[in-house]
Design a protein around this motif. Structure first.
Motif, mmCIF file in Angstrom:
data_model
loop_
_atom_site.group_PDB
_atom_site.id
_atom_site.type_symbol
_atom_site.label_atom_id
_atom_site.label_comp_id
_atom_site.label_asym_id
_atom_site.label_seq_id
_atom_site.Cartn_x
_atom_site.Cartn_y
_atom_site.Cartn_z
ATOM 1 N N ASN A 44 0.591 -1.279 -0.084
ATOM 2 C CA ASN A 44 -0.078 0.036 0.277
ATOM 3 C C ASN A 44 0.904 1.179 -0.192
ATOM 4 O O ASN A 44 0.023 2.364 -0.541
ATOM 5 N N MET A 45 2.223 1.314 0.426
ATOM 6 C CA MET A 45 2.604 2.250 0.678
ATOM 7 C C MET A 45 3.787 2.699 -0.037
ATOM 8 O O MET A 45 4.455 3.742 -0.703
ATOM 9 N N ASN A 46 5.104 1.905 -0.751
ATOM 10 C CA ASN A 46 6.053 2.172 -1.329
ATOM 11 C C ASN A 46 6.206 1.472 -3.295
ATOM 12 O O ASN A 46 5.482 0.786 -3.226
ATOM 13 N N PHE A 47 7.480 1.482 -3.264
ATOM 14 C CA PHE A 47 7.986 0.841 -5.220
ATOM 15 C C PHE A 47 8.767 0.398 -3.754
ATOM 16 O O PHE A 47 9.954 0.910 -3.503
ATOM 17 N N LEU A 60 15.436 -3.291 -4.428
ATOM 18 C CA LEU A 60 15.873 -1.641 -4.265
ATOM 19 C C LEU A 60 13.938 -1.666 -4.133
ATOM 20 O O LEU A 60 13.219 -1.595 -4.422
ATOM 21 N N LYS A 61 13.992 -0.825 -2.343
ATOM 22 C CA LYS A 61 12.920 -0.298 -1.843
ATOM 23 C C LYS A 61 13.030 1.059 -1.862
ATOM 24 O O LYS A 61 14.033 2.099 -1.340
ATOM 25 N N GLN A 62 12.046 2.070 -2.362
ATOM 26 C CA GLN A 62 12.169 3.500 -2.225
ATOM 27 C C GLN A 62 10.465 3.991 -1.408
ATOM 28 O O GLN A 62 9.234 3.650 -2.202
ATOM 29 N N GLY A 235 5.786 -3.452 13.362
ATOM 30 C CA GLY A 235 4.647 -2.250 13.522
ATOM 31 C C GLY A 235 3.438 -2.961 12.470
ATOM 32 O O GLY A 235 2.559 -2.342 12.221
ATOM 33 N N ASP A 236 3.633 -3.757 11.497
ATOM 34 C CA ASP A 236 2.971 -3.937 10.658
ATOM 35 C C ASP A 236 3.073 -5.714 9.493
ATOM 36 O O ASP A 236 3.152 -5.922 8.905
ATOM 37 N N LEU A 237 2.466 -6.580 10.528
ATOM 38 C CA LEU A 237 3.141 -8.349 10.926
ATOM 39 C C LEU A 237 1.597 -8.564 9.849
ATOM 40 O O LEU A 237 1.352 -9.482 10.660
ATOM 41 N N ILE A 252 9.552 -9.109 6.325
ATOM 42 C CA ILE A 252 10.020 -8.201 5.229
ATOM 43 C C ILE A 252 8.890 -6.660 5.809
ATOM 44 O O ILE A 252 8.238 -7.435 6.909
ATOM 45 N N ASP A 253 9.326 -5.274 5.258
ATOM 46 C CA ASP A 253 8.728 -4.373 5.710
ATOM 47 C C ASP A 253 8.001 -3.563 6.451
ATOM 48 O O ASP A 253 7.297 -3.224 7.177
ATOM 49 N N PRO A 254 9.850 -3.330 7.931
ATOM 50 C CA PRO A 254 8.990 -3.375 9.157
ATOM 51 C C PRO A 254 9.201 -1.750 9.598
ATOM 52 O O PRO A 254 9.177 -1.148 10.288
ATOM 53 N N GLU A 255 8.031 -0.928 7.864
ATOM 54 C CA GLU A 255 9.091 0.951 8.296
ATOM 55 C C GLU A 255 7.541 1.474 9.219
ATOM 56 O O GLU A 255 7.830 2.558 9.466
ATOM 57 N N PHE A 256 7.091 1.014 10.256
ATOM 58 C CA PHE A 256 5.315 1.099 10.653
ATOM 59 C C PHE A 256 6.391 0.632 12.216
ATOM 60 O O PHE A 256 5.443 0.651 13.252
HETATM 61 MG MG MG Z 1 4.880 -1.234 4.450
#
Ligand code: MG
Ligand code: ADP
Ligand code: SR1
Ligand code: MG
Length: 417
Positions: A44-47, A60-62, A235-237, A252-256
């Motif tokens: 939902n959030m990134n590229f 590569l995640k931005q 935070g977003d498990l 993956i994806d612990p941006e929260f």
């Molecule tokens: Mg995310």
């Protein structure tokens, strides 16, 4: 200097960017024209770009300065990449087998380069939709959660380290605020972001917003989420943040990520398994089909909780020679008092986890950012039926969580809906 300024990448710019970062270019091998780059972001959030070169590969995640699934109208801080990089590093330190290694973090560009979880790894949510059994999932996820939560908490750390770690993650304010909004507030009010299967669920949504007991519960959970600085959370498990094969699990994806209540991570995983359970009717050829698979999902919920509790307690017992500051040995000085403290702790954590699980289920049905498990059910009446069962289960879980004393009772409640 130019390289340090933020600019959004596309596939071509990503290739040029990689060519400028020597260790990454070297990892890929050959030259930019040999690299295969594909944007694969389905979150939902990134590229996210998968890059494959003659020698190696990477992801590569931005972060872009907005929420991807909404668009530029919802501005969102680029700092989320910084918190994601920090959390990935910390998790990799604690449980390297379950986390992709970070190769590179560029703060001004909000770019992370990390190890590519190669095929046959797929997103767990997609595997659950296809009805694939993952025999190691409960074991791996109970390892991941027990270690990341225990070793970042005051059970393992002294007050100084715990406060410093908490302070560092505390600035992930915008991401916490997003969660507060979309999980703990909007599902219980009228909000432009909200969406549900209509008209089938109109009455269910109206009832939800008039349920004062439920509102009292969600207020308590929101306060816990906002105020409890217990451990470093992912935070977003959810099951979209886990990549799997039959033998491997990568988170993956612990941006929260932030310091919050442990039950928020545990509840996220449980909630998404239960949503997968209720969605099975929409994916099987016949109503009530995939019975064995639904049984496996419930067994996984049970194994996950049981193993988590055992592993968490094992870390607690093992840490007695160099404990954190939460339970001072001179006070907790007999097996009886330690046992009582552990029992109380686990009961509270169980209750928290169920509450957060319920909150997470509800938001995925009536709020923003639904889950593919349910969204991919083409027949809207079948989908609405699955969603209603999940919604009713979540309401009961949230309201009755203090009375539920075992995971078996939780599974019975799930099956009763
Ligand atoms: Mg995310
Ligand atoms: P978002 O923050 O937007 O949700 P994610 O980090 O979840 O982004 O990544 C989006 C998608 O990119 C994932 O669903 C997965 O398909 C792919 N992806 C992300 N990281 C990796 C990785 N390390 N290896 C393989 N695929 C990945
Ligand atoms: C705008 S809400 C987007 C959602 O996607 C993320 O993965 C989180 O779950 C967030 O709540
Ligand atoms: Mg994601």
């Amino acid at each position: 200097e130019e390289r340090r300024k933020y600019r959004p990448l596309d596939e071509k710019a990503a290739s040029e960017y990689l060519a400028m970062v020597a260790p990454l270019a070297e990892r890929l091998g050959g030259s930019p024209q040999d690299w295969n780059i594909k944007e694969v972001g389905d979150g939902n959030m990134n590229f996210v770009y998968i890059v494959v070169g003659p020698r190696g590969s990477l992801v590569l995640k931005q972060a872009l300065p907005y929420v991807r699934c909404v668009g530029e109208s919802w501005a969102m801080t680029l700092e989320r990449a910084y918190f994601e990089a920090n959390a990935l590093r910390k998790e990799f330190e604690l449980v390297p087998e379950y986390v992709p290694e970070i190769f590179h973090f560029d703060h001004p560009m909000a770019v992370i380069a990390m190890r590519y979880c190669e095929p046959p790894h797929i997103i767990l949510r997609k595997g659950l939709i296809q009805g694939i059994v993952y025999p190691r999932l409960a074991d791996h996820m109970s390892d991941f959660t027990s270690k990341t939560l225990f070793f970042s908490s005051l059970l393992a750390l002294d007050t100084h380290k715990h406060k410093m770690a908490a302070a560092q993650s505390y600035a992930n304010v915008e991401m916490c605020r997003l969660t507060e909004q979309v999980i703990f507030s909007e599902p219980y009010m009228e909000a432009p972001n909200n969406r549900w299967t209509s008209p089938q669920l109109d009455e269910d949504v109206r009832a939800l917003r008039e349920d004062i007991e439920l509102k009292a519960e969600i207020a308590e959970l929101k306060a816990r989420f906002c105020e409890r600085t217990q451990a470093l959370l992912h935070g977003d498990l959810h099951t979209g943040s886990i990549m799997v094969t039959e033998t491997s699990t990568k988170v993956i994806d612990p941006e929260f990520s932030f310091y919050g209540p442990m039950g928020f991570d545990l509840g996220a995983f449980i909630a998404n398994l239960i949503l997968a359970y209720y969605s099975q009717d929409g994916h099987s050829a016949t109503e009530g089909g995939r019975e064995d698979y639904r049984g496996w999902i419930l067994q996984t919920v049970s194994d996950f909780w049981t193993s988590f509790a055992a592993k968490f307690k094992r870390e607690w017992d093992r840490s007695r020679d160099s404990p954190g500051d939460a339970y001072v040995p001179a006070v907790y000085n007999s097996p009886e008092v330690i046992e009582l403290a552990q029992k109380r702790f686990m009961e509270e954590l169980f209750c928290d986890s169920l509450g957060f699980a319920a909150a997470k289920m509800i938001r995925r049905i009536v709020g923003i950012a639904h889950v593919e498990d349910l969204e991919s059910i083409a027949n809207v009446d079948v989908r609405a039926k699955c969603e209603r069962r999940a919604l009713n289960c979540a309401k009961l879980l949230m309201k009755q969580r203090r009375k539920l004393s075992s995971i078996a009772e939780v599974l019975a409640l799930v099956q009763s809906q």
